[in-house]
Scaffold this motif. Structure first.
Motif, PDB file in Angstrom:
ATOM      1  N   ASN A 272       0.829  -1.211   0.000  1.00 42.18           N
ATOM      2  CA  ASN A 272       0.000   0.000   0.000  1.00 42.18           C
ATOM      3  C   ASN A 272       0.862   1.259   0.000  1.00 42.18           C
ATOM      4  O   ASN A 272       0.542   2.239  -0.687  1.00 42.18           O
ATOM      5  CB  ASN A 272      -0.938  -0.016   1.207  1.00 42.18           C
ATOM      6  CG  ASN A 272      -2.094  -0.979   1.019  1.00 42.18           C
ATOM      7  OD1 ASN A 272      -3.000  -0.744   0.222  1.00 42.18           O
ATOM      8  ND2 ASN A 272      -2.068  -2.093   1.738  1.00 42.18           N
ATOM      9  N   GLU A 273       1.972   1.253   0.750  1.00 39.18           N
ATOM     10  CA  GLU A 273       2.882   2.396   0.709  1.00 39.18           C
ATOM     11  C   GLU A 273       3.404   2.607  -0.705  1.00 39.18           C
ATOM     12  O   GLU A 273       3.474   3.744  -1.195  1.00 39.18           O
ATOM     13  CB  GLU A 273       4.058   2.181   1.654  1.00 39.18           C
ATOM     14  CG  GLU A 273       5.054   3.341   1.617  1.00 39.18           C
ATOM     15  CD  GLU A 273       6.389   3.025   2.258  1.00 39.18           C
ATOM     16  OE1 GLU A 273       7.162   3.963   2.505  1.00 39.18           O
ATOM     17  OE2 GLU A 273       6.678   1.831   2.490  1.00 39.18           O
ATOM     18  N   PHE A 274       3.775   1.540  -1.390  1.00 40.23           N
ATOM     19  CA  PHE A 274       4.302   1.654  -2.745  1.00 40.23           C
ATOM     20  C   PHE A 274       3.289   2.321  -3.668  1.00 40.23           C
ATOM     21  O   PHE A 274       3.629   3.207  -4.461  1.00 40.23           O
ATOM     22  CB  PHE A 274       4.690   0.276  -3.274  1.00 40.23           C
ATOM     23  CG  PHE A 274       5.248   0.296  -4.664  1.00 40.23           C
ATOM     24  CD1 PHE A 274       6.533   0.751  -4.888  1.00 40.23           C
ATOM     25  CD2 PHE A 274       4.488  -0.122  -5.741  1.00 40.23           C
ATOM     26  CE1 PHE A 274       7.058   0.786  -6.180  1.00 40.23           C
ATOM     27  CE2 PHE A 274       4.997  -0.097  -7.030  1.00 40.23           C
ATOM     28  CZ  PHE A 274       6.287   0.358  -7.246  1.00 40.23           C
ATOM     29  N   ALA A 275       2.033   1.908  -3.574  1.00 36.88           N
ATOM     30  CA  ALA A 275       0.989   2.517  -4.409  1.00 36.88           C
ATOM     31  C   ALA A 275       0.854   4.005  -4.122  1.00 36.88           C
ATOM     32  O   ALA A 275       0.653   4.817  -5.040  1.00 36.88           O
ATOM     33  CB  ALA A 275      -0.339   1.805  -4.177  1.00 36.88           C
ATOM     34  N   LEU A 281       4.151  10.615  -6.380  1.00 42.16           N
ATOM     35  CA  LEU A 281       5.330  11.039  -7.129  1.00 42.16           C
ATOM     36  C   LEU A 281       4.933  11.754  -8.415  1.00 42.16           C
ATOM     37  O   LEU A 281       5.436  12.845  -8.716  1.00 42.16           O
ATOM     38  CB  LEU A 281       6.215   9.831  -7.460  1.00 42.16           C
ATOM     39  CG  LEU A 281       7.357  10.085  -8.447  1.00 42.16           C
ATOM     40  CD1 LEU A 281       8.336  11.115  -7.901  1.00 42.16           C
ATOM     41  CD2 LEU A 281       8.082   8.783  -8.783  1.00 42.16           C
ATOM     42  N   LYS A 282       4.041  11.167  -9.174  1.00 37.90           N
ATOM     43  CA  LYS A 282       3.626  11.792 -10.432  1.00 37.90           C
ATOM     44  C   LYS A 282       2.960  13.143 -10.175  1.00 37.90           C
ATOM     45  O   LYS A 282       3.299  14.157 -10.818  1.00 37.90           O
ATOM     46  CB  LYS A 282       2.675  10.875 -11.193  1.00 37.90           C
ATOM     47  CG  LYS A 282       2.200  11.462 -12.522  1.00 37.90           C
ATOM     48  CD  LYS A 282       1.249  10.520 -13.242  1.00 37.90           C
ATOM     49  CE  LYS A 282       0.736  11.110 -14.551  1.00 37.90           C
ATOM     50  NZ  LYS A 282      -0.206  10.189 -15.230  1.00 37.90           N
ATOM     51  N   ASP A 337      -8.370   3.676  -5.649  1.00 41.61           N
ATOM     52  CA  ASP A 337      -7.362   2.715  -5.202  1.00 41.61           C
ATOM     53  C   ASP A 337      -6.239   3.414  -4.447  1.00 41.61           C
ATOM     54  O   ASP A 337      -5.729   2.890  -3.452  1.00 41.61           O
ATOM     55  CB  ASP A 337      -6.789   1.953  -6.401  1.00 41.61           C
ATOM     56  CG  ASP A 337      -7.784   0.983  -7.013  1.00 41.61           C
ATOM     57  OD1 ASP A 337      -8.762   0.608  -6.318  1.00 41.61           O
ATOM     58  OD2 ASP A 337      -7.595   0.599  -8.184  1.00 41.61           O
ATOM     59  N   TYR A 338      -5.835   4.593  -4.922  1.00 41.19           N
ATOM     60  CA  TYR A 338      -4.820   5.367  -4.205  1.00 41.19           C
ATOM     61  C   TYR A 338      -5.341   5.804  -2.841  1.00 41.19           C
ATOM     62  O   TYR A 338      -4.646   5.682  -1.824  1.00 41.19           O
ATOM     63  CB  TYR A 338      -4.402   6.595  -5.021  1.00 41.19           C
ATOM     64  CG  TYR A 338      -3.853   7.710  -4.157  1.00 41.19           C
ATOM     65  CD1 TYR A 338      -2.606   7.605  -3.562  1.00 41.19           C
ATOM     66  CD2 TYR A 338      -4.619   8.856  -3.895  1.00 41.19           C
ATOM     67  CE1 TYR A 338      -2.112   8.614  -2.742  1.00 41.19           C
ATOM     68  CE2 TYR A 338      -4.128   9.868  -3.086  1.00 41.19           C
ATOM     69  CZ  TYR A 338      -2.880   9.736  -2.509  1.00 41.19           C
ATOM     70  OH  TYR A 338      -2.406  10.729  -1.684  1.00 41.19           O
ATOM     71  N   ILE A 339      -6.546   6.326  -2.803  1.00 44.20           N
ATOM     72  CA  ILE A 339      -7.114   6.815  -1.542  1.00 44.20           C
ATOM     73  C   ILE A 339      -7.186   5.688  -0.518  1.00 44.20           C
ATOM     74  O   ILE A 339      -6.835   5.871   0.662  1.00 44.20           O
ATOM     75  CB  ILE A 339      -8.506   7.431  -1.793  1.00 44.20           C
ATOM     76  CG1 ILE A 339      -8.365   8.690  -2.658  1.00 44.20           C
ATOM     77  CG2 ILE A 339      -9.202   7.753  -0.476  1.00 44.20           C
ATOM     78  CD1 ILE A 339      -9.678   9.240  -3.167  1.00 44.20           C
ATOM     79  N   SER A 345      -2.243   2.103   4.548  1.00 47.94           N
ATOM     80  CA  SER A 345      -0.840   2.172   4.952  1.00 47.94           C
ATOM     81  C   SER A 345      -0.661   3.063   6.177  1.00 47.94           C
ATOM     82  O   SER A 345       0.046   2.689   7.127  1.00 47.94           O
ATOM     83  CB  SER A 345       0.036   2.665   3.797  1.00 47.94           C
ATOM     84  OG  SER A 345      -0.310   3.977   3.407  1.00 47.94           O
ATOM     85  N   PHE A 346      -1.321   4.218   6.197  1.00 47.99           N
ATOM     86  CA  PHE A 346      -1.198   5.103   7.355  1.00 47.99           C
ATOM     87  C   PHE A 346      -1.789   4.464   8.607  1.00 47.99           C
ATOM     88  O   PHE A 346      -1.184   4.483   9.682  1.00 47.99           O
ATOM     89  CB  PHE A 346      -1.882   6.435   7.092  1.00 47.99           C
ATOM     90  CG  PHE A 346      -1.995   7.278   8.337  1.00 47.99           C
ATOM     91  CD1 PHE A 346      -0.880   7.888   8.878  1.00 47.99           C
ATOM     92  CD2 PHE A 346      -3.210   7.427   9.001  1.00 47.99           C
ATOM     93  CE1 PHE A 346      -0.967   8.637  10.040  1.00 47.99           C
ATOM     94  CE2 PHE A 346      -3.313   8.165  10.162  1.00 47.99           C
ATOM     95  CZ  PHE A 346      -2.181   8.775  10.689  1.00 47.99           C
TER      96      PHE A 346
END
Length: 464
Positions: A272-275, A281-282, A337-339, A345-346
């Motif tokens: 999840n951190e990677f996602a 980043l973008k 999915d990002y949200i 992860s948090f």
């Protein structure tokens, strides 16, 4: 030899003269102290901010990041910029920490064939080598604490939001922060006080002023007395166990009660951190590049990818840009999915991670070995790291993490990590200071060509 400094600021001597004049009126916390800045942080003057990439060699913005302006306000002299793992180690999983196309390879002062870790490689190596006592690093996950540990210095990753990120080349709005890398905990405390504070341009810092403290003035060599501290056995190992045991003995001798924590399930954090990092980043890079001078031709992450492909002889000869390409394929900050990934992860690292470990074990902070010892620089295989370290929980949660030198393992330094809840920066510095004062001296670097040539090890490698 160490190749820690990417550029020296030609205005440093003039800065020093002005600081010397100002000293007579109102001396600052860092009056006259030379400071090196990681080269993903903007400084006013003639130096570009490159993040180690040829794509940003023309990125002379003429502006100070707010944290740099605060350092100047405290009397610091900005000596120059330090090398880093290019793009703060977010371009490829096969990278060589401490290498950038602009700066080349930074080396570990304890053994010059060993890696300085990253991405704040030059900042860590410069302090260890005695070039300066104060340097600034940045961290998304381990980029202050790993090079601090592996170069035998103090590194403080503050609570995310205590120090402004404005005018810093970004990776993650959720996890990025700058922090001090110094020779001692007191110096880290002085530097953090100078750097920290709210910035209207960085919403994450809205509560920073409420959590400012005179961090150095509050340090107490007896701060460990009567404190309950959790021992992260799930993060221990990688050859540091005897030294870690000795460090725990020091904590006990100073009056701390240690509580063993043997297990923690972190399986939901990494993916999840990677996602999160790829998506942010973008978004962050596109926003940052839009603010750079017209001379910078790369205006988006897609442009950076194209630039690297157009300059493969320097940018892609050692490792690829697969992470840039993964980030470019993400769908933006509104992607469900990002949200969800950020929420998971948090939560797993913060409320259900560090916060729960503290509460369930009745402790105020956590300790563990920061990282394994340094690995050899390997241009063929990239980084060869033999352990994960203690700091990912704090990085993903955005909580403070301090590493303090423990000593040497076969001639290579390792650090002891102190981790606490959000906004506990003053307490964490205090605990680390008390340990540092009780620990005793740690041997400095000898700039050996290799550890195998040291007096302790070389005889053992020869035929009897």
């Amino acid at each position: 030899m160490v190749n820690a400094v990417i550029a020296v600021d030609p205005t440093a001597a003039e800065q020093a003269r002005k600081v010397d004049t100002a000293r007579r009126r109102a001396p600052g916390l860092l009056q006259g102290k030379p400071v090196l800045i990681k080269d993903n942080i903007e400084t006013a003057g003639p130096l570009p901010t490159t993040a180690g990439s040829l794509a940003l060699k023309a990125n002379v913005t003429g502006r100070d990041a707010p944290l740099v302006a605060r350092l100047r306000g405290a009397g610091a002299v900005i000596l120059g910029k330090t090398n880093l793992s290019e793009w703060a180690n977010i371009r490829s999983n096969n990278s060589i920490s401490g290498w950038s196309a602009v700066g080349g390879q930074t080396r570990n002062p304890y053994a010059l064939d060993r890696n300085p870790c990253g991405s704040s490689s030059g900042s860590g190596a410069a302090v260890a080598a005695g070039i300066v006592d104060y340097a600034v690093g940045t961290e998304t996950d381990g980029s202050i604490t790993c090079p601090a540990s592996i170069n035998g210095i103090v590194g403080m990753k503050p609570t995310v939001g205590l120090v402004s990120r404005t005018h810093i080349v970004p990776i993650s709005a959720s996890q990025d922060t700058a922090g001090p890398m110094t020779r001692t905990v007191r110096q880290a405390a002085e530097m953090l006080r100078a750097m920290a504070g709210s910035d209207p341009a960085d919403p994450a810092t809205k509560d920073a002023d409420a959590h400012l403290a005179e961090f150095a003035a509050g340090l107490d060599a007896k701060a460990l007395g009567g404190k309950r501290i959790g021992v992260m056995r799930f993060a221990s190992g990688f050859g540091t166990d005897p030294l870690f045991s000795a460090a725990l003995d020091v904590l006990r001798a100073q009056g701390a009660t240690l509580v063993e924590i043997k297990e923690f399930d972190d399986k939901d954090i990494g993916a999840n951190e990677f996602a999160v990092l790829m998506t942010e980043l973008k978004a962050g890079m596109n926003a940052y590049l839009a603010t750079t001078p017209a001379a910078v031709s790369s205006r988006t992450l897609a442009d950076l990818i194209a630039f690297n492909k157009a300059h493969p002889e320097r940018e892609l000869a050692l490792f690829d840009q697969s992470l840039f390409e993964k980030a470019e394929a993400t769908k933006g900050l509104s992607d469900p999915d990002y949200i969800k990934a950020r929420q998971v992860s948090f939560t797993k690292a913060g409320p259900e991670g560090i916060d729960r470990l503290l509460k369930d074990n009745g402790v105020i902070a956590l300790v563990g070995p920061t990282m394994p010892t340094s690995w050899k620089i390997d241009a063929v295989h990239g980084d060869q790291i033999s352990g994960g370290g203690a700091g990912s929980l704090a990085a993903v949660a955005g909580y403070p993490h301090l590493t303090v030198p423990m000593g040497l393992v076969k001639g290579l330094p390792v650090g002891l990590s102190f981790i606490g809840p959000k906004w506990s920066d003053a307490m964490i510095l205090n605990l680390g200071y008390a340990y540092e004062q009780a620990r005793g001296p740690v041997e400095g670097p000898k700039f050996l060509p290799s550890i195998e040539q040291s007096d302790a090890i070389a005889p053992l490698l020869r035929k009897p």
